[in-house]
Motif scaffolding. Structure first.
Motif, mmCIF file in Angstrom:
data_model
loop_
_atom_site.group_PDB
_atom_site.id
_atom_site.type_symbol
_atom_site.label_atom_id
_atom_site.label_comp_id
_atom_site.label_asym_id
_atom_site.label_seq_id
_atom_site.Cartn_x
_atom_site.Cartn_y
_atom_site.Cartn_z
ATOM 1 N N VAL A 50 40.845 43.217 33.130
ATOM 2 C CA VAL A 50 42.100 42.939 34.109
ATOM 3 C C VAL A 50 41.451 42.546 35.639
ATOM 4 O O VAL A 50 41.598 41.601 36.037
ATOM 5 N N ASP A 51 40.631 43.580 35.969
ATOM 6 C CA ASP A 51 39.987 43.395 37.327
ATOM 7 C C ASP A 51 38.719 42.578 37.195
ATOM 8 O O ASP A 51 38.468 41.464 38.050
ATOM 9 N N GLU B 136 39.848 50.671 38.276
ATOM 10 C CA GLU B 136 39.541 49.175 37.673
ATOM 11 C C GLU B 136 39.814 49.099 36.370
ATOM 12 O O GLU B 136 39.130 50.219 35.728
ATOM 13 N N THR B 137 40.084 48.041 35.655
ATOM 14 C CA THR B 137 40.221 47.946 34.216
ATOM 15 C C THR B 137 39.404 46.899 33.625
ATOM 16 O O THR B 137 39.593 45.600 34.413
ATOM 17 N N ASP B 138 38.769 47.143 32.674
ATOM 18 C CA ASP B 138 37.983 45.938 32.131
ATOM 19 C C ASP B 138 38.864 44.764 31.433
ATOM 20 O O ASP B 138 39.743 45.278 30.835
ATOM 21 N N ARG C 59 32.068 49.807 37.663
ATOM 22 C CA ARG C 59 33.455 49.682 37.688
ATOM 23 C C ARG C 59 33.726 50.826 38.810
ATOM 24 O O ARG C 59 33.495 51.896 38.665
#
Length: 206
Positions: free
Chosen positions: A52-53, A48-50, A44
């Motif tokens: 979402v991205d 960045e967001t788990d 990641r």
């Protein structure tokens, strides 16, 4: 009241045809589409967001999902896996939302094998000469790589028969308008709502 399931739309076409540009313009105009979030094993990046991205997984977790056939498609780039999780797509469709997937041709063919009820749209260049110009104008490709991409594009164009619709990307706004029309017409198809109407009638009769 009929509760309509969402539809999976797959936008695909050769490298350089403008898939990303068309998809971004489409999403600027359409608020009721959900972009298909990919899954990856890469690290990641900051910000960045788990969920979402990407959905971030370990290599072992990803390979287990491949074994369990929990991916609509997947590929490996630079020692990392990337793929489309089936569960996210199916849950979103069940909630009545359309899902939009922008993907390369080989990935689209995998999706067609694993999820044939999707709607497959092939984004077509106005000409191979125009496609060459778009790849060259990126300024990121060597001459050999440009020729390699063009050879690959010819092969991918020959796979057009696997798709439901073809949209020529000679103008981004015109291409987006055509895709919006495809989305509307797919929701009006008799076979999509016939079962729901029958169920509605049965419920009223009981």
């Amino acid at each position: 009241m009929i509760e309509e399931k969402g539809i999976l739309f797959i936008l695909s076409g050769p490298s350089g045809v403008g898939k990303g540009t068309v998809r971004r313009e489409l999403f600027d105009k359409a608020n009721d589409l959900k972009y298909s979030i990919s899954m990856t094993t890469r690290e990641r990046r900051p910000g960045e967001t788990d969920g979402v991205d990407y959905f971030y997984k370990t290599k072992e977790e990803f390979e287990e999902m491949i074994e369990q056939k929990q991916l609509l498609e997947y590929a490996q780039f630079v020692n990392n896996y990337y793929g489309t999780p089936r569960e996210y797509v199916e849950d979103t469709l069940a909630a009545g939302l359309d899902v939009f997937l922008e993907i390369e041709v080989q990935g689209a063919l995998q999706v067609k094998e694993n999820f044939p009820e999707g709607v497959f749209i092939f984004l077509f260049p106005p000409s191979l000469e125009e496609l060459k110009n778009r790849i060259v104008n990126r300024g990121t490709e060597t001459q050999e790589l440009v020729l390699q991409r063009l050879r690959e594009a010819r092969k991918e164009i020959e796979m057009m028969d696997a798709y439901d619709y073809v949209v020529v990307n000679d103008d981004v706004n015109a291409a987006v308008t055509k895709i919006q029309s495809i989305i509307q017409s797919e929701h009006c198809k008799r076979e999509r709502i016939a079962k729901q109407y029958k169920q509605l009638l049965e419920d009223e009769m009981s």
